[in-house]
Motif scaffolding. Sequence first.
Motif, short mmCIF file in Angstrom:
data_model
loop_
_atom_site.label_atom_id
_atom_site.label_comp_id
_atom_site.label_asym_id
_atom_site.label_seq_id
_atom_site.Cartn_x
_atom_site.Cartn_y
_atom_site.Cartn_z
N LEU A 1 0.83 -1.21 0.00
CA LEU A 1 0.00 0.00 0.00
C LEU A 1 0.86 1.26 0.00
N MET A 2 2.01 1.20 0.70
CA MET A 2 2.93 2.35 0.70
C MET A 2 3.41 2.65 -0.73
N ILE A 3 3.75 1.60 -1.46
CA ILE A 3 4.18 1.78 -2.85
C ILE A 3 3.05 2.36 -3.68
N TYR A 4 1.81 1.88 -3.41
CA TYR A 4 0.65 2.38 -4.15
C TYR A 4 0.41 3.86 -3.84
N VAL A 5 0.62 4.27 -2.57
CA VAL A 5 0.47 5.67 -2.20
C VAL A 5 1.47 6.54 -2.96
N ILE A 6 2.70 6.05 -3.10
CA ILE A 6 3.71 6.79 -3.87
C ILE A 6 3.26 6.94 -5.33
N TYR A 7 2.69 5.85 -5.85
CA TYR A 7 2.18 5.90 -7.24
C TYR A 7 1.08 6.93 -7.39
N LEU A 8 0.10 6.92 -6.43
CA LEU A 8 -0.99 7.89 -6.50
C LEU A 8 -0.48 9.33 -6.38
N THR A 9 0.49 9.51 -5.50
CA THR A 9 1.05 10.86 -5.32
C THR A 9 1.64 11.38 -6.62
N ILE A 10 2.39 10.51 -7.31
CA ILE A 10 3.01 10.92 -8.58
C ILE A 10 1.96 11.09 -9.66
N ALA A 11 0.99 10.13 -9.70
CA ALA A 11 -0.03 10.17 -10.75
C ALA A 11 -0.91 11.40 -10.64
N GLN A 12 -1.29 11.80 -9.42
CA GLN A 12 -2.20 12.92 -9.23
C GLN A 12 -1.47 14.21 -8.85
N ASP A 13 -0.12 14.09 -8.73
CA ASP A 13 0.69 15.26 -8.39
C ASP A 13 0.14 15.97 -7.16
N ASN A 14 -0.14 15.12 -6.14
CA ASN A 14 -0.75 15.65 -4.90
C ASN A 14 0.04 15.10 -3.71
N PHE A 15 0.88 15.97 -3.13
CA PHE A 15 1.74 15.53 -2.02
C PHE A 15 0.94 15.20 -0.76
N THR A 16 -0.27 15.75 -0.65
CA THR A 16 -1.10 15.49 0.54
C THR A 16 -1.41 14.00 0.67
N LEU B 1 -0.18 4.67 7.24
CA LEU B 1 0.38 3.35 6.95
C LEU B 1 1.59 3.03 7.84
N LEU B 2 2.42 4.05 8.14
CA LEU B 2 3.55 3.81 9.04
C LEU B 2 3.08 3.44 10.44
N ALA B 3 2.02 4.13 10.90
CA ALA B 3 1.46 3.79 12.22
C ALA B 3 0.93 2.36 12.21
N GLY B 4 0.23 2.00 11.12
CA GLY B 4 -0.28 0.63 11.01
C GLY B 4 0.83 -0.39 10.93
N PHE B 5 1.90 -0.05 10.18
CA PHE B 5 3.04 -0.95 10.04
C PHE B 5 3.72 -1.18 11.39
N ALA B 6 3.90 -0.09 12.15
CA ALA B 6 4.53 -0.20 13.48
C ALA B 6 3.69 -1.07 14.41
N TRP B 7 2.36 -0.90 14.33
CA TRP B 7 1.46 -1.72 15.17
C TRP B 7 1.58 -3.19 14.79
N LEU B 8 1.62 -3.47 13.49
CA LEU B 8 1.74 -4.86 13.03
C LEU B 8 3.07 -5.48 13.46
N VAL B 9 4.14 -4.68 13.40
CA VAL B 9 5.45 -5.18 13.85
C VAL B 9 5.40 -5.56 15.33
#
Length: 602
Positions: free
Chosen positions: A40-55, A64-72
């Motif tokens: 999903l993180m990779i997909y977010v990077i793709y969406l950011t580039i595709a829509q040119d929206n850093f938000t 996603l980082l918070a979720g990743f840390a919780w899963l770890v």
Amino acid sequence: MEQDIINNYMQAAALAKQEADKYKGLANYYSLLRLGVFALMIYVIYLTIAQDNFTIMAVGFVVLLAGFAWLVARQGEYERQRDYYLDLEKINLNEINSLQSNTNLYNNGQRYSNEKHFYSSDLDIFGNASLFQLINRAATSAGNDKLAAWLNAPADKPTVLSRQEAFKEVAANNDWKVNTQTKLLFATKEDTDQMKRLFIYLGIPLELSGEKWLSPYIKIAPYLLLATILAGIFLHPVFVFIAVAIAFFNTLILLAKGSFILKGGAIADKIGSVLANYAIVFKAIENQQWQSKRCTELNEKLRVNQTSKNIEELSKLINKLSYSLIMIVGFILNVFFLWALKQILLIEKWKRNNQHNFEEAFDVIAEFEALMSIAVPSINYPDWTTPIIADTKGYTVIAKNIAHPLIRGKRVDNDYNLQDAYNIDIITGSNMAGKSTFLRTIGINTVLALAGSKVCASAMEVSVITIVSYMRIKDSLNESTSTFKAELDRLQMLLAAVENEYRVFFLIDEMLRGTNSMDKYLGSKAVIEQLISKKGVGMVATHDLQIARLEDKYPNYVRNYYFDIQVIDGEMLFDYKIKHGECKTFNASLLLKRIGINVGEE
């Protein structure tokens, strides 16, 4: 009875494996979820580039980082649970192996073997197929040392009674014992030198110059650096140079104190997690409600000093110190927070407050491991008995149905009675009739009794005595020692012990084998008479019937016993039972005949 005990261990092992499999499945499941979050993180990077929206990236990455840390964290917890139940399975399977084949995953005590010790070599106290191997459940090096010390020397009566009360309580709480063994199993693979280095490090304070001003500076340094960076971005570029100067100054401080940081870093590797494991064990001891005097005393030592809490605190400090060893993360932490130096100062503060209690706390674990070990006979061999510790003027060794604890399968038991007396018992008998085994049976059970454990008998009463044995005498090429010289050295040690040690009870098996029959008889007779003159007490096993005649000369001091055989149709039958009197039947000629040597009469 034994099969019921084995079945209980088998059931416990099966349940542990079931739980381990469950947590293994959960850990694998959360590992897959982590992989999904990474995708999903990779997909977010793709969406950011595709829509040119850093938000999208800013919000998505935070979530996603918070979720990743919780899963770890969840996966780590499930892996710890999995490892705990795998170790619990090992502990239960080990008890089954001990009962069925006398094997043990714990140390067999070979390093404590000492042929010059009063009895440990002759009585199989240490090494392969030994008493130590049978009962040892100590994972730590200190626990092994403690148990070895208990088996190497008799305790006084109050100590023996205290240990008896303590092991009974441990045995009555077998679930706690098994649980604690499981939590300590990691220590079987522990680097003992590493812990010794830690003790030395914690016992020696570091003389850190400038500590008084460094402590307050370290507290304000990150705020000062962050403020100048923000001021440089939003107010004026000159603050950027100030921030660089502060970062450079912080680096100089770290370099100046580099030797202190290196000393601390040397202990950081793996020690933090090891201490965290020990903190769990300390908590298990502290949380148990103890009733016996000794267990309560040990527990109080930990409670008063808040040991589990303090060890956990030290573990966290050492783990935090190890963060500075991570290349990029360590650089940022050190520049902003002077991280390594901060942790060193906190560890020094911990040392000043706790160093005196540290080794004492680990000695508590060692003693509980020794108690868990001497509790093993009570749990695995319920037909064994707790001996009475006699308080008599003379020597007391009374046993009913006593047998050798290391003999597997059908054991032949015997009775023995030495009640408040001074006697030397001469035991004659044929080869392989049981003389040596009987001497070892009395010796090894006495060692168990005076260590505070149960004994392999239906009843036993023994006074506090010091066993000294003369049994397995060997020559030594390394020391250029012949068998006869080795025998003389052992005799000298025995006679000195009778004169100087506390209440020696000797076990002599076939004295002076390294010389001719006449010298052997005269020498043996002289030794026994000297022992009588010194009021020595013990047993002498011999093939020499002439030695039995000493009962005629010393009827109030010497007693005769024997082991015999029956020969029926040329076959030798042994009953391995001790009897009063002297042996009349010997079997050397029959044994030689079996290998083709006929012994004729003179």
